[in-house]
Write an enzyme that holds these catalytic residues in place. Structure first.
Site, mmCIF file in Angstrom:
data_model
loop_
_atom_site.group_PDB
_atom_site.id
_atom_site.type_symbol
_atom_site.label_atom_id
_atom_site.label_comp_id
_atom_site.label_asym_id
_atom_site.label_seq_id
_atom_site.Cartn_x
_atom_site.Cartn_y
_atom_site.Cartn_z
ATOM 1 N N TYR A 12 0.839 -1.218 0.000
ATOM 2 C CA TYR A 12 0.000 0.000 0.000
ATOM 3 C C TYR A 12 0.875 1.269 0.000
ATOM 4 C CZ TYR A 12 -3.245 3.438 2.132
ATOM 5 O OH TYR A 12 -3.995 4.566 2.428
ATOM 6 N N SER A 125 6.723 2.663 12.736
ATOM 7 C CA SER A 125 5.313 2.894 13.083
ATOM 8 C C SER A 125 5.214 3.539 14.457
ATOM 9 C CB SER A 125 4.564 1.548 13.105
ATOM 10 O OG SER A 125 3.286 1.699 13.698
ATOM 11 N N ALA A 126 4.184 4.353 14.628
ATOM 12 C CA ALA A 126 3.915 4.986 15.932
ATOM 13 C C ALA A 126 3.538 3.934 16.971
ATOM 14 C CB ALA A 126 2.789 5.999 15.781
ATOM 15 N N TYR A 149 3.945 -6.977 16.841
ATOM 16 C CA TYR A 149 4.203 -6.155 15.645
ATOM 17 C C TYR A 149 4.989 -4.906 16.036
ATOM 18 C CZ TYR A 149 3.401 -2.477 12.266
ATOM 19 O OH TYR A 149 3.589 -1.421 11.406
ATOM 20 N N LYS A 153 9.066 -3.584 15.202
ATOM 21 C CA LYS A 153 9.462 -2.258 14.693
ATOM 22 C C LYS A 153 10.492 -1.621 15.622
ATOM 23 C CE LYS A 153 6.894 -1.974 10.955
ATOM 24 N NZ LYS A 153 7.500 -1.920 9.602
ATOM 25 N N ASN A 179 -1.419 7.062 11.244
ATOM 26 C CA ASN A 179 -2.428 6.201 10.597
ATOM 27 C C ASN A 179 -2.588 6.504 9.101
ATOM 28 O OD1 ASN A 179 -2.986 6.028 13.557
ATOM 29 N ND2 ASN A 179 -4.572 4.606 12.820
ATOM 30 N N ARG A 292 -12.020 -2.515 21.645
ATOM 31 C CA ARG A 292 -11.151 -3.576 21.098
ATOM 32 C C ARG A 292 -9.915 -3.643 21.994
ATOM 33 N NH1 ARG A 292 -8.925 -2.684 15.025
ATOM 34 N NH2 ARG A 292 -7.996 -0.863 16.038
ATOM 35 N N GLY A 294 -6.312 -3.674 23.392
ATOM 36 C CA GLY A 294 -5.061 -3.142 22.834
ATOM 37 C C GLY A 294 -5.212 -1.740 22.286
ATOM 38 N N ASP A 295 -6.456 -1.274 22.085
ATOM 39 C CA ASP A 295 -6.650 0.087 21.555
ATOM 40 C C ASP A 295 -6.314 1.124 22.620
ATOM 41 O OD1 ASP A 295 -7.331 -0.455 18.999
ATOM 42 O OD2 ASP A 295 -9.485 -0.235 19.253
HETATM 43 C C1 WQD Z 1 -8.435 3.376 14.374
HETATM 44 C C2 WQD Z 1 -9.595 3.688 15.308
HETATM 45 C C3 WQD Z 1 -10.319 1.790 16.584
HETATM 46 C C4 WQD Z 1 -11.811 -0.491 13.132
HETATM 47 C C5 WQD Z 1 -3.308 0.302 13.456
HETATM 48 C C6 WQD Z 1 -1.948 -0.243 13.827
HETATM 49 C C7 WQD Z 1 -0.879 0.729 13.413
HETATM 50 C C8 WQD Z 1 -1.007 1.047 11.939
HETATM 51 C C9 WQD Z 1 -2.398 1.571 11.633
HETATM 52 C C10 WQD Z 1 0.541 -0.347 10.764
HETATM 53 C C11 WQD Z 1 -9.443 3.040 16.665
HETATM 54 C C12 WQD Z 1 -11.423 2.255 15.635
HETATM 55 C C13 WQD Z 1 -11.242 0.488 13.928
HETATM 56 C C14 WQD Z 1 -13.198 -0.772 13.257
HETATM 57 C C15 WQD Z 1 -13.374 0.918 14.954
HETATM 58 N N1 WQD Z 1 -0.719 -0.073 11.149
HETATM 59 N N2 WQD Z 1 -12.016 1.184 14.816
HETATM 60 N N3 WQD Z 1 -13.935 -0.049 14.157
HETATM 61 O O1 WQD Z 1 -5.478 0.614 15.620
HETATM 62 O O2 WQD Z 1 -4.979 3.105 15.399
HETATM 63 O O3 WQD Z 1 -3.551 1.470 14.186
HETATM 64 O O4 WQD Z 1 -3.340 0.577 12.063
HETATM 65 O O5 WQD Z 1 1.526 0.294 10.873
HETATM 66 O O6 WQD Z 1 0.373 0.145 13.660
HETATM 67 O O7 WQD Z 1 -1.897 -0.344 15.240
HETATM 68 O O8 WQD Z 1 -5.889 1.837 13.440
HETATM 69 O O9 WQD Z 1 -7.760 1.866 11.860
HETATM 70 O O10 WQD Z 1 -7.461 -0.182 13.336
HETATM 71 O O11 WQD Z 1 -8.254 1.953 14.351
HETATM 72 O O12 WQD Z 1 -14.065 1.570 15.777
HETATM 73 O O13 WQD Z 1 -13.786 -1.657 12.560
HETATM 74 O O14 WQD Z 1 -10.796 3.159 14.747
HETATM 75 O O15 WQD Z 1 -10.863 1.435 17.853
HETATM 76 O O16 WQD Z 1 -9.990 3.929 17.632
HETATM 77 P P1 WQD Z 1 -5.020 1.749 14.788
HETATM 78 P P2 WQD Z 1 -7.372 1.291 13.176
#
Ligand code: WQD
Length: 338
Positions: A12, A125-126, A149, A153, A179, A292, A294-295
Site C-alpha cells: 500500500y 510505526s507509531a 508487531y 518495529k 495512521n 477492542r 489493545g486500543d
Molecule cells: C483506528 C480507530 C479503533 C476499526 C493500526 C496499527 C498501526 C497502523 C495503523 C501499521 C481506533 C477504531 C477500527 C473498526 C473501529 N498499522 N475502529 N472499528 O489501531 O490506530 O492502528 O493501524 O503500521 O500500527 O496499530 O488503526 O484503523 O485499526 O483503528 O471503531 O472496525 O478506529 O478502535 O480507535 P489503529 P485502526
C-alpha cells in the site's frame, strides 16, 4: 537521479512511494514477495508514472536473491517497506513477525553493507510508542510497544541504530507512521486489505460499498471529544512524499534519525464516519460495540522534527482522505482482483 531499491514496493505505502519516486525521476527497483500484494499494482504504477520500475519477485529473507539484486542494481539507497503489519495477526503468529520483520531486515542490512549501500529509509510505526504518556507524541517519547508487531518495529529501529553506530558512513531515517489512509487521486492504486479489513477507513469504505453490513464502533466511552478513539490520520500521498524528503535527508547526512509522520491533528471514529458520509452523501450504518483490546484512547503526532529536518509537512485533510478512499473503492470494488 538516484537508484533506489524499494523492498515491499507492491504494498500500500510502497506502491504510492514508488509512484512518487518514478515521477521525481528516480530509477527504482521493486523487490517484493507478493505475500500481501500483487504485481498488478506495479503495472498500474508504471501506467500512472509513464515509465516502469524494475521488478524482482523476492523475499528479504532470501539472501542469495537479495545479494544478486544488490550486485546487479547497485542501489544508492534502500527504502524498506517489506514486512508483516497486522497487530492482531502478530499476537497469534509472533515468530512469523520476528522472522520476516527482524531477521529480514538484518539480512537486508548485511547485504547492503556487503555491497556498499549505506543509506536506508525504514518504514517504522507509531505503534513503537505504545500507550501515550503525553500528547502530542514527540520522538523522545518512551518506546514501549504493547504487541509483537510494535516490538518488531522497535527492535529493527535499534538494529539500524547500532548498524549506523558501527558504520559511520551509514545513514538511516526511521519514519514512524501514524495512521495512513486514502489513495492516489487517480483511483488506480489504493489500500486492498486481504479479507475483512482490521483498520477503520477501509472497513467504512466497504460498508459504504454495501460489501459489509455496518461499521462496528469499538467503544464510545473513551476520554475523547465524543467518546470514540482519536487518531492522527495521514493521507498516503503525503506519506509517500515524506519518504522522498527522508531520502534527500539521508543522502546528505549520516547517523540514524527517528521522525514522526503524521499531521498533528486528530480525528475520532465518529468524525471519520461523518466525513465519509459527507463524501458519499448518505448515512453509513454503525453499531457501538465494546472496546477492542489493545486500543488506546488517543494518538497524535508531534510533527516539528519532520518540518525542521525534512522540510516536509502533510497537506491533505480528512475530506481528501475520504474522497480518495471512496474514489479507489468505487473504481475497484474488488480491489486489485483475484
Ligand atoms: C483506528 C480507530 C479503533 C476499526 C493500526 C496499527 C498501526 C497502523 C495503523 C501499521 C481506533 C477504531 C477500527 C473498526 C473501529 N498499522 N475502529 N472499528 O489501531 O490506530 O492502528 O493501524 O503500521 O500500527 O496499530 O488503526 O484503523 O485499526 O483503528 O471503531 O472496525 O478506529 O478502535 O480507535 P489503529 P485502526
Amino acid at each position: 537521479m538516484t537508484r533506489i531499491l524499494v523492498t515491499g514496493g507492491a504494498g500500500y505505502v510502497g506502491s504510492h512511494t514508488t509512484l512518487h519516486l518514478l515521477r521525481a525521476g528516480h530509477e527504482v527497483l521493486s523487490y517484493d514477495n507478493y505475500a500481501n500484494s500483487s504485481s498488478e499494482v506495479l503495472r498500474r504504477v508504471a501506467e500512472l508514472a509513464g515509465r516502469a520500475p524494475e521488478i524482482v519477485e523476492g523475499d528479504v529473507c532470501d539472501r542469495k536473491t537479495l545479494d544478486a539484486v544488490m550486485a546487479r542494481f547497485d542501489p544508492e539507497a534502500v527504502i524498506h517497506f517489506a514486512g508483516l503489519k497486522a497487530v492482531g495477526q502478530s499476537v497469534k503468529k509472533p515468530l512469523s513477525y520476528y522472522w520476516n520483520n527482524v531477521t529480514g531486515t538484518q539480512n537486508l542490512l548485511e547485504s547492503m553493507q556487503e555491497h556498499g549501500c549505506r543509506r536506508i529509509v525504514f518504514s517504522s510505526s507509531a505503534t513503537v510508542y505504545g500507550e501515550a504518556r503525553y500528547l502530542p507524541i514527540d520522538e523522545d517519547h518512551p518506546i514501549a510497544p504493547t504487541n509483537p508487531y510494535g516490538r518488531t518495529k522497535a527492535f529493527v529501529e535499534g538494529i539500524i541504530g547500532d548498524w549506523c553506530h558501527a558504520w559511520p558512513e551509514a545513514s538511516a531515517v526511521l519514519l514512524r507512521y501514524f495512521n495512513p489512509v486514502g489513495a492516489d487521486a487517480s483511483g488506480r492504486i489504493g489500500e486492498d486489505p486481504n479479507g475483512t479489513p482490521e483498520n477503520l477507513v477501509p472497513y467504512i469504505a466497504r460498508v459504504a460499498a454495501n460489501r459489509l453490513e455496518k461499521l462496528g464502533v469499538f467503544g464510545d466511552d473513551y476520554d475523547t471529544r465524543d467518546g470514540t478513539g482519536e487518531r492522527d490520520y495521514i493521507h498516503v500521498s503525503d506519506l509517500a512524499e515524506a519518504h522522498l524528503s527522508a531520502l534527500t535527508y539521508a543522502c546528505r547526512s549520516s547517523g540514524c534519525e527517528a521522525i514522526n509522520v503524521g499531521t498533528g491533528r486528530g480525528a475520532t471514529v465518529f468524525e471519520m464516519l461523518k466525513a465519509f458520509e459527507a463524501t458519499i452523501g448518505r448515512e453509513i450504518p454503525y453499531e457501538v460495540l465494546p472496546r477492542r483490546s489493545g486500543d488506546v484512547a488517543r494518538s497524535l503526532a508531534a510533527v516539528q522534527r519532520a518540518e525542521s529536518l525534512l522540510g516536509w509537512r502533510a497537506h491533505h485533510d480528512i475530506a481528501d482522505m475520504c474522497a480518495s478512499t471512496w474514489h479507489w473503492q468505487s473504481c475497484n470494488p474488488d480491489g486489485y482482483g483475484a
